[in-house]
Design an enzyme around this catalytic site. Sequence first.
Site, PDB file in Angstrom:
ATOM      1  N   SER A  16       0.743  -1.185   0.131  1.00  0.00           N
ATOM      2  CA  SER A  16       0.326   0.014   0.368  1.00  0.00           C
ATOM      3  C   SER A  16       0.805   1.529   0.292  1.00  0.00           C
ATOM      4  CB  SER A  16      -0.703   0.005   1.160  1.00  0.00           C
ATOM      5  OG  SER A  16      -0.876   1.509   1.499  1.00  0.00           O
ATOM      6  N   ARG A  38     -29.752  -4.424 -41.024  1.00  0.00           N
ATOM      7  CA  ARG A  38     -28.349  -4.281 -40.029  1.00  0.00           C
ATOM      8  C   ARG A  38     -29.063  -3.243 -39.699  1.00  0.00           C
ATOM      9  NH1 ARG A  38     -23.559  -1.986 -43.572  1.00  0.00           N
ATOM     10  NH2 ARG A  38     -24.159  -4.116 -45.007  1.00  0.00           N
TER      11      ARG A  38
END
Lengths: 352, 352, 352, 352
Positions: free
Chosen positions: C245, C283
């Site tokens: 960390s 389409r």
Amino acid sequence: MTTFAPLYVPAPLAEAVSDRAWLAAMLEAERALARATGASVDDEVFRPDAYDIEALCGQGRADASPVVPLARALRDRAPEAHGPATSQDVLDTAAMLVARAARALVAAELDGAAAACAALATAHRSTPMTGRTLLQRAAPTTFGARAAGWLVALVDARRRLAGARLPAQLGGPAGTLDPALAARFAAELGLDEPVVPWHTDRAPVAELAGALGAVAAACAKVGLDVVLLAQNELGEVSEAGGGGSSSMPHKRNPAAAVLARACARLAHANATLLTGGDHELDRAAGAWQAEWPALSAALAYAGGAAAAARRSLEGLEVHADRMAANLGDLGTDVGAAMAIVDRALAHYRGQA
Amino acid sequence: MTTFAPLYVPAPLAEAVSDRAWLAAMLEAERALARATGASVDDEVFRPDAYDIEALCGQGRADASPVVPLARALRDRAPEAHGPATSQDVLDTAAMLVARAARALVAAELDGAAAACAALATAHRSTPMTGRTLLQRAAPTTFGARAAGWLVALVDARRRLAGARLPAQLGGPAGTLDPALAARFAAELGLDEPVVPWHTDRAPVAELAGALGAVAAACAKVGLDVVLLAQNELGEVSEAGGGGSSSMPHKRNPAAAVLARACARLAHANATLLTGGDHELDRAAGAWQAEWPALSAALAYAGGAAAAARRSLEGLEVHADRMAANLGDLGTDVGAAMAIVDRALAHYRGQA
Amino acid sequence: MTTFAPLYVPAPLAEAVSDRAWLAAMLEAERALARATGASVDDEVFRPDAYDIEALCGQGRADASPVVPLARALRDRAPEAHGPATSQDVLDTAAMLVARAARALVAAELDGAAAACAALATAHRSTPMTGRTLLQRAAPTTFGARAAGWLVALVDARRRLAGARLPAQLGGPAGTLDPALAARFAAELGLDEPVVPWHTDRAPVAELAGALGAVAAACAKVGLDVVLLAQNELGEVSEAGGGGSSSMPHKRNPAAAVLARACARLAHANATLLTGGDHELDRAAGAWQAEWPALSAALAYAGGAAAAARRSLEGLEVHADRMAANLGDLGTDVGAAMAIVDRALAHYRGQA
Amino acid sequence: MTTFAPLYVPAPLAEAVSDRAWLAAMLEAERALARATGASVDDEVFRPDAYDIEALCGQGRADASPVVPLARALRDRAPEAHGPATSQDVLDTAAMLVARAARALVAAELDGAAAACAALATAHRSTPMTGRTLLQRAAPTTFGARAAGWLVALVDARRRLAGARLPAQLGGPAGTLDPALAARFAAELGLDEPVVPWHTDRAPVAELAGALGAVAAACAKVGLDVVLLAQNELGEVSEAGGGGSSSMPHKRNPAAAVLARACARLAHANATLLTGGDHELDRAAGAWQAEWPALSAALAYAGGAAAAARRSLEGLEVHADRMAANLGDLGTDVGAAMAIVDRALAHYRGQA
């Protein structure tokens, strides 16, 4: 059809989004329209008891709307009863009326949750506990500071919910009705007056959905943290009257926290549906008709999440001894935790 | 609480996912468990009439589960009645039983839709029409080829739905019950036997949800194309008995197609919830409890989409003259459209 | 544009879904088409190096497709190069080629994760630990049984991924090209032959998305359980080389488990987009064009989840002593836990 | 890794959410922190050129965060450089800085779209056209009224976007740093000062996501209506320079409208991810780490939708003759359409 509704949703809220409530709201819209147009129609015509919403829905299947048969029924009783509104005017306005009533109930649950949170933050302003990142011990904080974080989220969600505009809808089929009439109509109902008809601009619905999502998220956060802190190995909180188990009667489950999380998931899914539809030209051919059940569900489950978070918080037992023990070698330097509590409480009071 | 359910969902399907049906399924699971364990419990104990699911849900709030009070009630009547199962065993198994019954109804609607589609594909195998990409005229095709595309999607969705495994669940609180007992339990119920308990491996639920999503998508595609082809300016199809409008009684709306799209959106939202939850260790603290209403809704709306697509297709009027006129200068060379129809029909017959 | 990709996605997988890979796949489709139609076009024409995908995308904005400028560029070099395919044929086929290559990489990560899981299940077949429901102590199980649950989910997700069909697409603008040509085209590429063109039946994409969602869910489950068991107060597992960390260098975070969960969320969001679009007539005018980035992302993040789960599992340290200590008064009767491990391992070997 | 980004996203916006931009933002946060704490660190230390974000991400995998290695690199160069911030402080603040820069670009596209809309509404205030409900002819309106509806949605979405708060984050690992320091830090950066640290109250992110969703929805609505009105059989609008097709060079596609819809779908999916995560205790173990790519994508695609809608609107050709012809027997009584245009324009001017 909603499975196990009483498990999740307070009864008054379930009623507020019921078909009965939608019917009453549609009739209220019709009545307001009659008044706004100056039609003299007997109030009796608009009494919900005279109509059967289930039958109307069955008939409405042929029209993809329950308003078409309702309008027929109204006209049968009083020719002037339906006015110039189109289906969407009636349903959108009814949706806002339903939302207004349900929102008040959701807000009341949020108020209860926030009050409980504020009490916890006050009582445990300086009770040290472990701060955990990625669920690993990180640095000390206080339980008050944790509750303060919940509180700010609840307060902000409530404010966002209260701020969502609820506009009346009156545009006729192509959104070209006189705005002055729409204004009178909105005033009759105490709803917001829209700038223009919003029949295919669903921003009001999406804003409301976003606010309900915020409510759900704030409550889910409470639920998640309670569930985590209530783990036996942590033991830092427990729910009063926490539920048992069918096979392990001795267990004490954080049932309310669990339900807050479950409701939040259901609210989020329904809110998401309300923010992404394709609304074609002057009336959507599908996305609009999907809104009604999703709106009811989003309201109901957001309220369910708030009610469950409230129950969890109101009965939360805080085990300061376990918190102290779990701190171990982290020490008890809680930094500005108390100042953070104070800021959150001031924020809460400023909004209350 | 579900708004306007009869508008969307066929009554038998709504019943199949009702609280009554879930109660009956939970009791069927309990009874099968009694049999599998050799407990001698009177079948009477498992009759749904003896229990009030609404009350159980209310009581279950304290336990985040309706099974805890149900187990209490069962034990009150017959101490051996609840067996070694845990809440999750009963509810997961009940979910699969509910799903099995509802799935059969969804499949029947799909069968009807597919049959109507096949008939359209056959009748209009060589009826020329405009192929449209990005909603712009592109090249000729036949209406049969379009229906063939719908048909293949419906057939594949039905196959995927039928293929979703429905495993029994029996693991006890930590998933450690004897697999041989689970096998007997599954056999009693005619459900699939799981490899291991799936209490926090929700793949079976997600697979089912995915299949319901596929059903919804296939039906939504029919709805979308019908809505587009039914536009006045195209006029290539219309729905028999297409609905009217409250303010424009002369209008003829593709109401079934619209409802197919609406239902599909609702099914998709609920199916999505079922595919993404966090299920902690041996029982999820929220994600599991959110599944029950979502599963019912996904089943109901997927079936609603199928029923609406079926209605739309069964009554679809095809206007070959308008199709011919709209072709304009595109000509009528429909390429291999007819071969494509034949392939789709063979695929359909191969699956039927 | 993807933020922090190397954090989440293995480099080879990122490459497999890159624009370069899509370009190569489009050109591979074009080349296969030339062969299937018997056009004699120099293979050189289809070499990716000759084209600039970024520039093609910029030009493609005017056409909502990168294939239109690519086809122009191809025809400039060899008039026969683009054949009878339409944009969608090229892009859908390219998508399946990209998916095939990426899927192999995802599957390899899953294999690694499953192997690590199987090793853990074997090694800890009888290591007792606490079963936890709603994150509360419930009943004893073994760590092997827990790993067995993960394993079955990983194996099933891998099978589902491997089973997703990857059909070629060749239909021309209206889906009416000769199916025999499509069959030759598919054979050239080693892709599945579709029953009919699937240009607006997106079931293949949705099935693949569903499978990727299943992969993500199986990996997220590993990540979630590891994160929970790695909590300091439980301490039952830890990740080897668990990350630190920035402000707490002493911390040991279950970083891989965390990333598995993060990737799974991203995969799920993108997979969801791929299952719910409206694809109009021949389409789609929007839903199709949204698929390409979402498909790449779903593949990449599903693979990222698998890679992270694998890392977490391969280096997982199991602390049997802490597991024993945490059992407390639950005892160590782990029921059929070992039998469950054996079933899972047999399932794994049967699939391997 | 994002497929075909230049197709969707304007280059400056893609740059604004790039890894380079995130790196610069993280360093800007670090520098502001140094100043706020009074550390005297050479500005040179915070120059992005000195760091390789790709390498940091690779190293960050062990920590599930690119900040851990960045902080190491900073400290190597200047021991005081990283200050008391934790990873989350740096990344959350960087996210807000990235969002601020990207938001300005999104807003500029929205401004352009709104201006084009206002011009259309003005020019076609009284151009009659067909209003269509469920895609069926319903009643006359004007094209100006339609554009007015789009305009109000764009204006409101822009206002919502501009109103989203962008708070700095500075709480340290447990959210307990001094609020006075956080206030100085926020002031250094010109970001909002939060009430309390919001490390696991993701309301700011969710609000921003909701606003981006609103932007996407407003743009998708424009795209949808343009696509529908541009159908050959309606022919009421067309896009200037509308794109062609690889197989049909004569075609004129509403490419920008199509891309607006595609981008909106992608924005919505990413925004949804940002509204529903589980953020555990003081740092989420997965949901937080999933935010960074999703936030970038939501910003980029919302801006892409706005840019595409703008292109579509700026070049929109309105065919009043076709509108008149399509009205047929509906007549030309457009009701209050003109008044509605005026209201929308006043609303627009009031916001501008």
